[in-house]
Design a protein around this motif. Sequence first.
Motif, PDB file in Angstrom:
ATOM      1  N   GLU A 150       0.833  -1.211   0.000  1.00  0.00           N
ATOM      2  CA  GLU A 150       0.000   0.000   0.000  1.00  0.00           C
ATOM      3  C   GLU A 150       0.866   1.259   0.000  1.00  0.00           C
ATOM      4  O   GLU A 150       0.477   2.284  -0.564  1.00  0.00           O
ATOM      5  CB  GLU A 150      -0.923  -0.010   1.219  1.00  0.00           C
ATOM      6  CG  GLU A 150      -2.028  -1.061   1.108  1.00  0.00           C
ATOM      7  CD  GLU A 150      -2.841  -1.182   2.387  1.00  0.00           C
ATOM      8  OE1 GLU A 150      -2.435  -0.591   3.407  1.00  0.00           O
ATOM      9  OE2 GLU A 150      -3.878  -1.869   2.362  1.00  0.00           O
ATOM     10  N   ASP A 179      -3.224   4.294  -2.800  1.00  0.00           N
ATOM     11  CA  ASP A 179      -4.565   4.193  -3.378  1.00  0.00           C
ATOM     12  C   ASP A 179      -5.026   5.577  -3.817  1.00  0.00           C
ATOM     13  O   ASP A 179      -5.153   6.489  -3.006  1.00  0.00           O
ATOM     14  CB  ASP A 179      -5.529   3.622  -2.326  1.00  0.00           C
ATOM     15  CG  ASP A 179      -6.884   3.293  -2.907  1.00  0.00           C
ATOM     16  OD1 ASP A 179      -7.047   3.456  -4.131  1.00  0.00           O
ATOM     17  OD2 ASP A 179      -7.772   2.875  -2.146  1.00  0.00           O
ATOM     18  N   ARG A 207     -12.048  -0.300  -3.693  1.00  0.00           N
ATOM     19  CA  ARG A 207     -11.770  -1.734  -3.847  1.00  0.00           C
ATOM     20  C   ARG A 207     -12.728  -2.436  -4.808  1.00  0.00           C
ATOM     21  O   ARG A 207     -12.641  -3.644  -4.999  1.00  0.00           O
ATOM     22  CB  ARG A 207     -11.834  -2.414  -2.481  1.00  0.00           C
ATOM     23  CG  ARG A 207     -10.651  -2.062  -1.575  1.00  0.00           C
ATOM     24  CD  ARG A 207     -10.758  -2.792  -0.242  1.00  0.00           C
ATOM     25  NE  ARG A 207      -9.544  -2.671   0.532  1.00  0.00           N
ATOM     26  CZ  ARG A 207      -9.260  -1.653   1.328  1.00  0.00           C
ATOM     27  NH1 ARG A 207     -10.112  -0.646   1.416  1.00  0.00           N
ATOM     28  NH2 ARG A 207      -8.136  -1.618   2.016  1.00  0.00           N
ATOM     29  N   ALA A 258     -15.505  -7.299  -1.562  1.00  0.00           N
ATOM     30  CA  ALA A 258     -15.122  -5.907  -1.819  1.00  0.00           C
ATOM     31  C   ALA A 258     -16.280  -4.965  -1.529  1.00  0.00           C
ATOM     32  O   ALA A 258     -16.096  -3.868  -0.979  1.00  0.00           O
ATOM     33  CB  ALA A 258     -14.663  -5.754  -3.265  1.00  0.00           C
TER      34      ALA A 258
END
Length: 285
Positions: free
Chosen positions: A68, A73, A81, A96
């Motif tokens: 990550e 992100d 997600r 998700a």
Amino acid sequence: LSHVIFNLFTACGALILITPYTVLWEYLSPGALSSNAEIALVAFHTSYNTLGVMVILPFTGRFARLIEKLVPDKKPSYTGRLGEGLLEQPGLALAAVQVSIHDELLALLRHVNAMLGDSLMGRRADLMELHQALDDTNTYVDRIHLHDTKGAEWQRMLGIVHTLDHMRRLHERCEEEEDRASTARGSSELSDYGQALVETINAIFNDIETKRWVDATQRAAKTAAYIHDQVEPLRETILAKIARGEIDISQGTGRLEAIRWLKRVSKHVARIMQHYGEAVLAAGK
């Protein structure tokens, strides 16, 4: 990237282990390695992959944080997600969706508490962003197709669909009826019931964190029933005050609308926790 790093890790392990492996094979069965080369290769490949998984498993949390950090992100905060590729595997797609619902639900509940004056856990959300996130989540769920209408996965899907329906309706209560929450917060007749809802939501936060879904469901249902039973008689009291001229029609109407708001919000919270709990518990079957 995580796949490449893991494969590089296991490949390095393979290079280190290949010589001891061949030495051990020759020691246990001299001459057998060359005559059983295919079997030896398959056995080695399986062994070092299994060993690689066993070594990395205790460090999966740290490994995830590393990935990550390497690949931040940049997708929407609530629906980041919901990947296209997951739709090919409904179980992963539903997992998700549950992550998105979890984040959206916490934001929505914190916003309700903020509307009711909770300065501890209450936090106002960007309702436009949350509205878009709920729309995107619904659209994504529409694209998940289950062929079997029985079993845990089907129950999971039903729970998610019901949860999203009540979350959208609760969002409408937050977006369009701010004045009703303000009346519920400021009215001496209704403030105790608003506070009861605040305390229940704060307790639900803890239930969600500790995964006590049954407790969260029962707590929300109990509060919704309590608010419904307690505020319903207030309608007659308020109407009587209007008739006697103790309050004007505008004030009375505002309090009646606040009563309806408390009943609806507490009911939606109860239904959300019921159906979301069912979806989460079905996922664990």
